[in-house]
Write a protein that holds these residues in place. Structure first.
Motif, PDB file in Angstrom:
ATOM      1  N   GLY A   1       0.984  -1.409   0.266  1.00  0.00           N
ATOM      2  CA  GLY A   1       0.044  -0.219   0.318  1.00  0.00           C
ATOM      3  C   GLY A   1       0.902   1.290  -0.348  1.00  0.00           C
ATOM      4  N   GLU A   2       1.339   1.393   0.988  1.00  0.00           N
ATOM      5  CA  GLU A   2       2.576   1.982   0.958  1.00  0.00           C
ATOM      6  C   GLU A   2       3.203   2.332  -0.202  1.00  0.00           C
ATOM      7  N   TYR A   3       4.168   1.695  -0.657  1.00  0.00           N
ATOM      8  CA  TYR A   3       4.568   1.279  -2.145  1.00  0.00           C
ATOM      9  C   TYR A   3       3.723   1.579  -3.681  1.00  0.00           C
ATOM     10  N   ILE A   4       2.499   1.633  -3.268  1.00  0.00           N
ATOM     11  CA  ILE A   4       1.332   2.260  -4.266  1.00  0.00           C
ATOM     12  C   ILE A   4       1.449   3.630  -4.308  1.00  0.00           C
ATOM     13  N   ILE A   5       1.603   3.896  -3.017  1.00  0.00           N
ATOM     14  CA  ILE A   5       1.374   5.381  -2.507  1.00  0.00           C
ATOM     15  C   ILE A   5       2.112   6.385  -3.190  1.00  0.00           C
ATOM     16  N   GLN A   6       3.815   5.811  -2.414  1.00  0.00           N
ATOM     17  CA  GLN A   6       4.933   5.815  -2.952  1.00  0.00           C
ATOM     18  C   GLN A   6       4.987   6.949  -4.522  1.00  0.00           C
ATOM     19  N   LEU A   7       4.985   5.811  -5.695  1.00  0.00           N
ATOM     20  CA  LEU A   7       4.099   5.795  -6.471  1.00  0.00           C
ATOM     21  C   LEU A   7       4.002   6.759  -6.962  1.00  0.00           C
ATOM     22  N   ASP A   8       3.122   6.796  -6.562  1.00  0.00           N
ATOM     23  CA  ASP A   8       2.086   8.420  -7.665  1.00  0.00           C
ATOM     24  C   ASP A   8       2.076   9.525  -5.846  1.00  0.00           C
ATOM     25  N   GLY A   9       3.191  10.019  -5.484  1.00  0.00           N
ATOM     26  CA  GLY A   9       4.052  10.653  -4.624  1.00  0.00           C
ATOM     27  C   GLY A   9       2.291  11.092  -3.902  1.00  0.00           C
TER      28      GLY A   9
ATOM     29  N   LEU B   1      -1.541   3.254 -12.735  1.00  0.00           N
ATOM     30  CA  LEU B   1      -0.003   4.169 -11.980  1.00  0.00           C
ATOM     31  C   LEU B   1       0.844   2.992 -11.969  1.00  0.00           C
ATOM     32  N   PHE B   2       0.490   1.466 -12.594  1.00  0.00           N
ATOM     33  CA  PHE B   2       1.743   1.104 -12.238  1.00  0.00           C
ATOM     34  C   PHE B   2       2.161   1.177 -13.979  1.00  0.00           C
ATOM     35  N   GLY B   3       0.728   0.593 -14.531  1.00  0.00           N
ATOM     36  CA  GLY B   3       1.330   0.909 -16.239  1.00  0.00           C
ATOM     37  C   GLY B   3       2.712   2.167 -15.859  1.00  0.00           C
ATOM     38  N   ARG B   4       2.182   3.180 -16.079  1.00  0.00           N
ATOM     39  CA  ARG B   4       2.577   4.519 -16.117  1.00  0.00           C
ATOM     40  C   ARG B   4       4.050   4.615 -16.219  1.00  0.00           C
ATOM     41  N   LYS B   5       4.389   4.071 -13.924  1.00  0.00           N
ATOM     42  CA  LYS B   5       5.495   4.435 -13.433  1.00  0.00           C
ATOM     43  C   LYS B   5       6.506   3.581 -13.400  1.00  0.00           C
ATOM     44  N   ILE B   6       6.166   2.025 -13.830  1.00  0.00           N
ATOM     45  CA  ILE B   6       6.745   1.337 -13.601  1.00  0.00           C
ATOM     46  C   ILE B   6       7.135   0.629 -15.122  1.00  0.00           C
ATOM     47  N   ARG B   7       8.601   0.560 -15.623  1.00  0.00           N
ATOM     48  CA  ARG B   7       8.968   0.151 -17.315  1.00  0.00           C
ATOM     49  C   ARG B   7       8.116  -0.946 -17.645  1.00  0.00           C
ATOM     50  N   GLU B   8       8.522  -1.982 -16.386  1.00  0.00           N
ATOM     51  CA  GLU B   8       8.542  -3.985 -16.823  1.00  0.00           C
ATOM     52  C   GLU B   8       6.909  -3.816 -17.079  1.00  0.00           C
TER      53      GLU B   8
END
Lengths: 496, 222
Positions: free
Chosen positions: A139-147, A168-175
């Motif tokens: 959960g913390e990882y998700i919100i950190q990715l989104d600032g 969010l994952f599609g935009r922020k995580i390359r692979e």
């Protein structure tokens, strides 16, 4: 206040949140689920009553002996090889973390979940100093990715649904390829973070209970990221507020049971991790160094008030927010406070100033659902009333930060008029006469009056069918055409 | 450390009148008890509800049971601590030839970190018993049985003797006298790693093991 940074305000943020149907649906669904699961785990009312009384007594005993227990914890930890440091403020705590990391040349840090680190805004601080600080709780990882910041203390990403996380994952995580499958999303995070655990030069965690008797730091979790963060990197830094200590090891099981059942409706979490030292003689893994940073940040001030010190009993289960009708409707971000919901409404005004955050002590209907669900019996509604009073008038000997600074001029004026009217019969009659004869021509936008009758202000933006209901239910109160005194005189009752 | 932070914090706390202590009544903890024969079935039911799997065996057969399990699951390496009695049993009775390879965790993690993270399929540990009330195993890492054995490999196998199950966590730590000396790390484990952080939907195997297999050695009243 003037040049000072503008205080956050709950009301406009809440009004905004209420207009977001997706956000409201996300919270409603989550809170309903959490309440049902908790209720199922406390099905035996006698057990709930006794266990809660035990939990409250353990926390209360701790608070009554706080300085002695902290000293005992410190000396026990030191004996076990854990280095203990103290910080009065979040700035000091941040500086201590940085100092430890710099001394080891660490630039990559993985973090387990820690609300104290949220208080410190530790990630931002470390990033400013060139250190990557990665949240590893999903959960913390998700919100950190989104600032973002957590919207719930246990379920930090509860405000997002799977479509929002997928995008969010599609935009922020390359692979990552786009997927809305929860198992696949979890798998993506696992792959990214496993590498990070492997590479990290230090791990940071919070502490759920720190046992003075044995110098043991207890961590409660389901994912295993807390164990990864505290056992894989060569350095572990644990962060705790001064209130997290408990006296004896045997005090831990009842609190742990109350915590997991109240928080997520689990009989037990997947892991209960007890850390009593760094890698010992002959051990083949575990961190070479364990550091404990004990943070005050206003807590010692709270502990000095016999009534308000109950705030510090909190074991951070989040049940109060899960059961709060206000929280469920506006979500966690509206509070603009590290700790949202009922516990935030009593804690944050005390640490940031009851004048500066008097918006929070009024963000409650005082329905008491929070206090009823609290596993350590914190009388949250009563403390809210006390803090409302402190915000307006500093009580004698009060140690509440910012007491008296939350006074509203209009409210004071209204009460001054009220008082005057009730001390002078002539003035009272005049006010009664005026209210009954002229009320219909009063503008509803007057201060105080508008908060009471303010359908126009708050109902904007609601769907038309809801607006109609709201108008009907929130009809502005109108005085009768004649006062009660006039009416009883008319039927011949002596109105002396 | 910030100059005098400790003294100032403790000073404020000592000056404060603060909270009043009330005595703690642990009766509610004492009342939680199950007949010996019910403890293992209860533990099993509780742990299965969070996706733990059980492999039941006898004192004689458990190493073979593990070997057979690994083979049936296509798992090719098992990391273990060779220094414990159970570790000794495992390596003595491990069939040679086809089947999973036993890998001893016998050196500092720094010398085998890549292998641990990327190659090992499963890890084996002993336990110090289980907990009937909630389900759960007591793990007691040691120099002979390192901490990461039960954490990093994707499958964790844990040996449990069914006559070593306590009623509650509270009873276990009192009976075993934990307060007299805690190891650098001890833990309770009740299932495979899990999360519900996305829409409250349970997903298993987020950071720790994806599977937890309790190797239950059936003993005592059943």
């Amino acid at each position: 206040m003037g040049a000072e940074k503008r205080a956050p305000a709950f009301r406009p943020a809440a009004a905004g949140a209420l207009k977001d149907p997706e956000l409201r649906a996300n919270f409603r669904r989550a809170m309903d689920g959490l309440m049902a699961r908790r209720a199922a785990l406390f099905a035996d009312p006698a057990e709930w009553r006794d266990l809660r009384a035990l939990g409250a007594s353990i926390r209360q005993r701790t608070l009554a002996r706080l300085p002695a227990l902290l000293e005992r914890l410190e000396s026990k930890c030191a004996g076990n090889g854990i280095r203990v440091r103290w910080a009065e403020t979040t700035e000091e705590a941040n500086a201590l973390v940085l100092e430890i990391l710099r001394a080891r040349g660490a630039t990559r840090v993985v973090k387990g979940k820690s609300m104290v680190s949220e208080e410190m805004h530790l990630n931002d601080f470390l990033e400013k100093h060139g250190i990557e600080s990665l949240e590893s709780d999903l959960g913390e990882y998700i919100i950190q990715l989104d600032g973002e910041t957590p919207s719930h203390i246990i379920m930090p990403a509860i405000h997002k649904n799977r479509r929002q996380i997928a995008s969010l994952f599609g935009r922020k995580i390359r692979e990552a390829k786009y997927t809305e499958d929860v198992d696949e999303l979890t798998g993506i995070a696992r792959r990214v973070l496993r590498r990070k655990f492997f590479e990290a030069e230090a791990g940071i965690s919070g502490v759920n209970f720190a046992v003075a008797e044995t110098g043991t730091l207890c961590l409660v979790e389901n994912e295993g990221n807390g164990r990864m963060s505290t056992h894989v990197p060569p350095v572990h830094i644990a962060l705790m507020g001064i209130e997290k200590v408990v006296e004896r090891l045997e005090d831990v099981p009842p609190l742990y049971s109350l915590l997991t059942r109240s928080a997520t409706g689990q009989a037990i979490t997947t892991y209960f991790n007890m850390i009593t030292g760094p890698r010992g003689a002959g051990e083949k893994d575990g961190p070479a160094e364990v550091h404990l940073i004990i943070l005050d940040n206003g807590r010692s001030r709270i502990s000095s008030d016999a009534e308000l010190s109950a705030t510090l009993r909190c074991i951070r289960c989040g049940a109060c927010m899960n059961h709060c009708p206000v929280y469920t409707r506006v979500g966690g971000h509206a509070y603009q406070s590290t700790y949202p919901g009922p516990i935030g409404k009593i804690l944050t005004p005390q640490t940031e100033g009851v004048g500066r955050r008097h918006d929070l002590v009024h963000a409650s209907s005082l329905c008491g659902a929070c206090a009823e669900a609290c596993p350590v019996g914190i009388p949250i509604a009563e403390l809210l009333v006390r803090l409302r009073r402190e915000a307006a008038h500093k009580s004698q000997g009060s140690s509440v930060l910012g007491a008296g600074e939350g006074r509203s001029r209009w409210e004071s004026l209204a009460w001054a008029l009220w008082k005057a009217a009730h001390r002078s019969p002539a003035l009272y009659r005049l006010v009664g006469f005026a209210a009954t004869r002229f009320s219909r021509i009063l503008p509803s936008g007057l201060p105080i009056l508008s908060a009471w009758t303010g359908e126009s202000g708050q109902a904007q933006g609601l769907p038309p069918e809801l607006l109609k209901t709201t108008r009907r239910l929130r009809e502005a109160p109108r005085p009768a055409r004649r006062t009660l005194h006039e009416l009883v005189e008319e039927i011949g009752v002596d109105d002396a | 450390m910030p100059e005098g932070a400790r003294e100032r914090i403790l000073g404020r706390l000592r000056r404060a009148p603060g909270a009043e202590a009330s005595p703690s009544d642990f009766g509610v903890m004492e009342r939680k008890a199950w007949p010996a024969a019910e403890r293992y079935p209860r533990l099993k039911r509780m742990m299965e509800s969070v996706k733990t799997e059980f492999l039941e065996a006898t004192e004689q057969s458990w190493p073979q049971a593990i070997f057979g399990f690994l083979q049936s699951q296509g798992l090719s390496t098992l990391l273990f601590g060779p220094g414990t009695a159970a570790g000794g049993r495992l390596s003595e009775s491990w069939p040679s030839g086809d089947g999973a390879l036993l890998v001893p965790y016998d050196r500092p993690v720094e010398e085998m970190k890549e292998r641990l993270f990327d190659e090992v399929d499963a890890g084996f540990t002993t336990t110090r018993g289980g907990i009937a009330e909630t389900g759960g195993l007591i793990l007691w890492p040691s120099p002979e049985e390192p901490r990461l054995l039960s954490l990093v490999p994707p499958v964790h196998l844990a040996l449990l003797y069914t006559d070593e199950i306590y009623d509650t966590f509270w009873q276990a730590l009192r009976s075993q006298g934990w307060a007299g000396g805690m190891p650098p790390n001890a833990l309770l484990v009740s299932g495979p790693s899990k999360t519900a952080d996305i829409e409250q939907t349970l997903a298993y195997g987020v950071h720790g093991p994806r599977r937890l297999i309790v190797v239950a050695v059936l003993r005592g009243p059943l």
